[in-house]
Scaffold this motif. Sequence first.
Motif, PDB file in Angstrom:
ATOM      1  N   ASN A   1     -68.951 -42.063 -96.490  1.00  0.00           N
ATOM      2  CA  ASN A   1     -70.367 -41.768 -96.279  1.00  0.00           C
ATOM      3  C   ASN A   1     -71.234 -42.374 -97.383  1.00  0.00           C
ATOM      4  O   ASN A   1     -72.299 -41.864 -97.704  1.00  0.00           O
ATOM      5  CB  ASN A   1     -70.609 -40.259 -96.149  1.00  0.00           C
ATOM      6  CG  ASN A   1     -70.261 -39.486 -97.399  1.00  0.00           C
ATOM      7  OD1 ASN A   1     -69.432 -39.905 -98.195  1.00  0.00           O
ATOM      8  ND2 ASN A   1     -70.895 -38.347 -97.575  1.00  0.00           N
ATOM      9  N   SER A   2     -70.779 -43.488 -97.957  1.00  0.00           N
ATOM     10  CA  SER A   2     -71.570 -44.176 -98.980  1.00  0.00           C
ATOM     11  C   SER A   2     -72.783 -44.835 -98.319  1.00  0.00           C
ATOM     12  O   SER A   2     -72.852 -44.978 -97.097  1.00  0.00           O
ATOM     13  CB  SER A   2     -70.711 -45.219 -99.694  1.00  0.00           C
ATOM     14  OG  SER A   2     -70.278 -46.205 -98.782  1.00  0.00           O
ATOM     15  N   PHE A   3     -73.734 -45.265 -99.154  1.00  0.00           N
ATOM     16  CA  PHE A   3     -74.952 -45.871 -98.625  1.00  0.00           C
ATOM     17  C   PHE A   3     -74.664 -47.142 -97.823  1.00  0.00           C
ATOM     18  O   PHE A   3     -75.431 -47.505 -96.937  1.00  0.00           O
ATOM     19  CB  PHE A   3     -75.938 -46.175 -99.754  1.00  0.00           C
ATOM     20  CG  PHE A   3     -76.666 -44.955-100.252  1.00  0.00           C
ATOM     21  CD1 PHE A   3     -77.077 -43.954 -99.392  1.00  0.00           C
ATOM     22  CD2 PHE A   3     -76.957 -44.819-101.599  1.00  0.00           C
ATOM     23  CE1 PHE A   3     -77.754 -42.838 -99.847  1.00  0.00           C
ATOM     24  CE2 PHE A   3     -77.631 -43.699-102.063  1.00  0.00           C
ATOM     25  CZ  PHE A   3     -78.035 -42.714-101.187  1.00  0.00           C
ATOM     26  N   SER A   4     -73.569 -47.820 -98.109  1.00  0.00           N
ATOM     27  CA  SER A   4     -73.246 -49.039 -97.350  1.00  0.00           C
ATOM     28  C   SER A   4     -72.995 -48.733 -95.876  1.00  0.00           C
ATOM     29  O   SER A   4     -73.112 -49.614 -95.030  1.00  0.00           O
ATOM     30  CB  SER A   4     -72.030 -49.734 -97.955  1.00  0.00           C
ATOM     31  OG  SER A   4     -70.864 -48.962 -97.754  1.00  0.00           O
ATOM     32  N   MET A   5     -72.677 -47.488 -95.565  1.00  0.00           N
ATOM     33  CA  MET A   5     -72.429 -47.101 -94.173  1.00  0.00           C
ATOM     34  C   MET A   5     -73.728 -46.915 -93.380  1.00  0.00           C
ATOM     35  O   MET A   5     -73.704 -46.641 -92.191  1.00  0.00           O
ATOM     36  CB  MET A   5     -71.591 -45.820 -94.114  1.00  0.00           C
ATOM     37  CG  MET A   5     -70.188 -45.982 -94.661  1.00  0.00           C
ATOM     38  SD  MET A   5     -69.162 -47.064 -93.674  1.00  0.00           S
ATOM     39  CE  MET A   5     -68.774 -46.002 -92.301  1.00  0.00           C
ATOM     40  N   ASN A   6     -74.890 -47.063 -94.037  1.00  0.00           N
ATOM     41  CA  ASN A   6     -76.171 -47.004 -93.334  1.00  0.00           C
ATOM     42  C   ASN A   6     -76.492 -48.331 -92.662  1.00  0.00           C
ATOM     43  O   ASN A   6     -77.444 -48.422 -91.890  1.00  0.00           O
ATOM     44  CB  ASN A   6     -77.304 -46.626 -94.292  1.00  0.00           C
ATOM     45  CG  ASN A   6     -77.222 -45.173 -94.718  1.00  0.00           C
ATOM     46  OD1 ASN A   6     -76.688 -44.332 -93.992  1.00  0.00           O
ATOM     47  ND2 ASN A   6     -77.720 -44.878 -95.901  1.00  0.00           N
ATOM     48  N   ALA A   7     -75.719 -49.373 -92.954  1.00  0.00           N
ATOM     49  CA  ALA A   7     -75.958 -50.689 -92.365  1.00  0.00           C
ATOM     50  C   ALA A   7     -75.765 -50.634 -90.851  1.00  0.00           C
ATOM     51  O   ALA A   7     -75.006 -49.806 -90.337  1.00  0.00           O
ATOM     52  CB  ALA A   7     -75.003 -51.714 -92.978  1.00  0.00           C
ATOM     53  N   GLN A   8     -76.474 -51.520 -90.165  1.00  0.00           N
ATOM     54  CA  GLN A   8     -76.365 -51.592 -88.712  1.00  0.00           C
ATOM     55  C   GLN A   8     -75.154 -52.442 -88.338  1.00  0.00           C
ATOM     56  O   GLN A   8     -74.969 -53.536 -88.839  1.00  0.00           O
ATOM     57  CB  GLN A   8     -77.627 -52.226 -88.110  1.00  0.00           C
ATOM     58  CG  GLN A   8     -78.833 -51.324 -88.099  1.00  0.00           C
ATOM     59  CD  GLN A   8     -78.679 -50.169 -87.120  1.00  0.00           C
ATOM     60  OE1 GLN A   8     -78.129 -50.305 -86.043  1.00  0.00           O
ATOM     61  NE2 GLN A   8     -79.175 -49.006 -87.529  1.00  0.00           N
TER      62      GLN A   8
ATOM     63  N   SER B   1     -75.167 -39.539 -95.381  1.00  0.00           N
ATOM     64  CA  SER B   1     -74.859 -40.583 -96.366  1.00  0.00           C
ATOM     65  C   SER B   1     -75.122 -40.052 -97.768  1.00  0.00           C
ATOM     66  O   SER B   1     -75.947 -39.173 -97.987  1.00  0.00           O
ATOM     67  CB  SER B   1     -75.661 -41.847 -96.090  1.00  0.00           C
ATOM     68  OG  SER B   1     -77.034 -41.566 -96.090  1.00  0.00           O
ATOM     69  N   SER B   2     -74.390 -40.608 -98.715  1.00  0.00           N
ATOM     70  CA  SER B   2     -74.435 -40.104-100.082  1.00  0.00           C
ATOM     71  C   SER B   2     -74.358 -41.270-101.057  1.00  0.00           C
ATOM     72  O   SER B   2     -73.825 -42.338-100.738  1.00  0.00           O
ATOM     73  CB  SER B   2     -73.248 -39.168-100.303  1.00  0.00           C
ATOM     74  OG  SER B   2     -73.082 -38.866-101.657  1.00  0.00           O
ATOM     75  N   SER B   3     -74.832 -41.050-102.261  1.00  0.00           N
ATOM     76  CA  SER B   3     -74.754 -42.089-103.298  1.00  0.00           C
ATOM     77  C   SER B   3     -73.371 -42.132-103.941  1.00  0.00           C
ATOM     78  O   SER B   3     -73.060 -43.059-104.677  1.00  0.00           O
ATOM     79  CB  SER B   3     -75.820 -41.836-104.374  1.00  0.00           C
ATOM     80  OG  SER B   3     -75.588 -40.570-104.976  1.00  0.00           O
ATOM     81  N   SER B   4     -72.538 -41.148-103.664  1.00  0.00           N
ATOM     82  CA  SER B   4     -71.189 -41.116-104.236  1.00  0.00           C
ATOM     83  C   SER B   4     -70.340 -42.233-103.643  1.00  0.00           C
ATOM     84  O   SER B   4     -70.386 -42.507-102.450  1.00  0.00           O
ATOM     85  CB  SER B   4     -70.509 -39.785-103.930  1.00  0.00           C
ATOM     86  OG  SER B   4     -71.229 -38.719-104.480  1.00  0.00           O
ATOM     87  N   VAL B   5     -69.572 -42.869-104.533  1.00  0.00           N
ATOM     88  CA  VAL B   5     -68.657 -43.926-104.104  1.00  0.00           C
ATOM     89  C   VAL B   5     -67.292 -43.600-104.695  1.00  0.00           C
ATOM     90  O   VAL B   5     -67.174 -43.294-105.881  1.00  0.00           O
ATOM     91  CB  VAL B   5     -69.135 -45.313-104.580  1.00  0.00           C
ATOM     92  CG1 VAL B   5     -68.126 -46.389-104.185  1.00  0.00           C
ATOM     93  CG2 VAL B   5     -70.501 -45.629-104.007  1.00  0.00           C
TER      94      VAL B   5
END
Length: 169
Positions: A59-66, A122-126
């Motif tokens: 659920n990192s921010f990279s998963m917000n990509a289309q 989504s979260s900032s945690s990686v």
Amino acid sequence: LQEIKQDTRHRSRLKHLLVLASRLLALTFLVLAFAQPYRPAEKGVSRAVRNRVSVWVDNSFSMNAQGTYGPLLDVAREKAREVALSYAPSDMFQLVTNNFEGRHQRFVNRDEFLQLLEEVQSSSSVRTLEEVVRRQHDAFAAMPAANGEQQAAFLVSDFQSSLAPSGQT
């Protein structure tokens, strides 16, 4: 007098035999109770084996990509849902996210898992793959598999290079 002695002897012998039979019966039940016997299932009826499944949803921010099918986090949630629905309702599930939240530490039933999955944001945690796999392994180790139980771990991610341990790509 002879008849009375013989009658008494017969009654005494009968009493001794009844006491012996009751003692043997009690001993048999005691042995069976500690042996925990079971009756094998009838042919065609399989015994339910309970599985434990751990699913990591990145659920990192990279998963917000289309992606091709929409936001990657939504696709990841759907894939995790498919995994859960492919198992029996009696199986136990663990949801792991990058947040490593305490409520995701335990195994829950399928309905609770699907509810927790809907709440993933989504979260900032990686986390690195090593950390995630260790987290899943620790959850399985906390509850060792019983006879016939199976354990499975799934990773659902876009597998960015940031998932690799530091110094490796």
